[in-house]
Scaffold this active site. Structure first.
Site: not given
Ligand code: NAP
Ligand code: 8YV
Length: 322
Positions: A233, A262, A280
């Site tokens: 994010r 954004e 994004h």
């Molecule tokens: P996840 O499986 O919950 O993994 C998150 C990781 O971050 C865990 O290892 C967690 O471990 C760590 N974490 C959480 N809070 C933290 C903190 N305060 N300090 C340090 N580490 C921390 O989530 P995911 O499915 O991999 O997704 C991660 C994130 O990617 C989403 O929440 C979303 O914001 C982002 N994302 C972006 C896109 C995009 O389009 N760019 C798409 C999908 C997701 P601990 O709990 O041990 O800290």
């Molecule tokens: C999408 C994301 O862009 O899954 C997330 O956390 O940031 C992205 O996969 C968003 O959720 C809009 O659908």
């Protein structure tokens, strides 16, 4: 014939999702602009379900105007735009779309890393502008091979990025709040992780706990040869500190899919040659968005069947028996 339950749609959905939602729910769309308050006052009662996405979430004033709300199904894994703790306190289930997007987002992270290291965008411009014919060979770039990749957030997507980075010969280190059951080195402090890394992949959840986790100290520790990739994010990175470090040559480059405000992106970033910017689009392929949309609808089908959901967010897991 019994009436269909009422569902509030926030934002756009695909045609495939619309067909599934409309077959089971009476769908009403949340208007934007000044008519929103009047709409909620008139139509808020009786709405039991909300469909939204990770960008729009559910604004607090909307949640407050839905006294009969029972379930929120969000298209995205990140749910920092939904107050899940407040929803759980009201007994409202919040569902998200984990796992189905891991590969796509990890691919995006690697794509950005390669594009920054090998200077893909300037190289493309070199060909199109005629510089190749006029000036000759493009300057040498830096290899991604044999680097140390730091992963900030070793969760579902972080582990998927790690597997890809290993295929490029990377040594993997990571930071999360606690160590994970993975064969990589845990680093308790983000600054120490950045200092040991050639590339830092940022993939923690958004929200207050991670705001500016990547601050000036982390960026400086990554250093003038270092590369920051943010697919988490925008607010996880202190954007002003990032711009200042890039401008001063204190950071080597950055690949950014997400931004603090954004879709506004600082002009300074737009002008820099050592950054690659994407709007994004981490999960934005037809295939992955179809899978995400299907999971949103599957969650709502499950809710209609037995009052639970398939993929609740952690704050709501206690509301789902078993
Ligand atoms: P996840 O499986 O919950 O993994 C998150 C990781 O971050 C865990 O290892 C967690 O471990 C760590 N974490 C959480 N809070 C933290 C903190 N305060 N300090 C340090 N580490 C921390 O989530 P995911 O499915 O991999 O997704 C991660 C994130 O990617 C989403 O929440 C979303 O914001 C982002 N994302 C972006 C896109 C995009 O389009 N760019 C798409 C999908 C997701 P601990 O709990 O041990 O800290
Ligand atoms: C999408 C994301 O862009 O899954 C997330 O956390 O940031 C992205 O996969 C968003 O959720 C809009 O659908």
């Amino acid at each position: 014939m019994t009436e269909k339950p009422r569902l509030l749609q926030i934002g756009e959905v695909t045609g495939r999702m619309a067909a599934r939602l409309e077959s089971r729910f009476a769908v009403v769309r949340l208007p934007a602009g000044p008519e929103r308050a009047a709409f909620l006052a008139a139509a808020g009662a009786g709405i039991v379900a909300v469909v939204t996405d990770g960008h729009l979430g559910v604004p607090p004033e909307v949640m407050a105007a839905l006294p009969d709300l029972k379930v929120i199904a969000s298209c995205g894994v990140g749910y920092d735009a939904i107050d899940a703790a407040a929803a759980a306190a009201r007994g409202i289930l919040v569902a998200h779309t984990p796992d189905v997007l891991n590969d796509e987002v990890a691919d995006t992270a690697i794509l950005l890393w390669l594009a920054v290291s090998r200077r893909l965008i300037p190289a493309d411009r070199w060909v199109r502008s005629g510089d190749w014919e006029r000036t000759g060979a493009f300057p040498l770039t830096r290899s991604v091979r044999g680097r140390t990749a730091g992963i900030l957030g070793m969760g579902r997507i972080g582990q998927t990025i790690a597997r890809r980075a290993e295929a490029f010969g990377a040594r993997i280190l990571y930071h999360s709040r606690g160590p994970k059951d993975v064969p990589h080195g845990f680093v308790a402090d983000p600054v120490a992780l950045a200092r040991a890394s050639d590339v830092l992949f940022c993939i923690v959840p958004g929200g207050a706990a991670t705001r500016h986790l990547v601050d000036a100290a982390v960026i400086d520790a990554l250093g003038p040869e270092g590369i920051l990739i943010n697919v988490a994010r925008g607010a996880v990175v202190d954007e002003a500190a990032l711009v200042a470090a890039l401008a001063a040559g204190r950071l080597g480059g950055a690949g950014l899919d997400v931004f603090e405000a954004e879709p506004r992106v600082p002009d300074a970033l737009r002008r820099m040659d050592n950054v690659v910017l994407t709007p994004h689009v981490g999960s934005a392929t037809v295939e992955t968005r179809t899978a995400m949309g299907d999971l949103v609808c599957d969650n709502l089908e499950r809710f209609l069947a037995d009052g639970t959901v398939l993929t609740p967010v952690p704050e709501c897991r206690h509301l789902v028996p078993g």
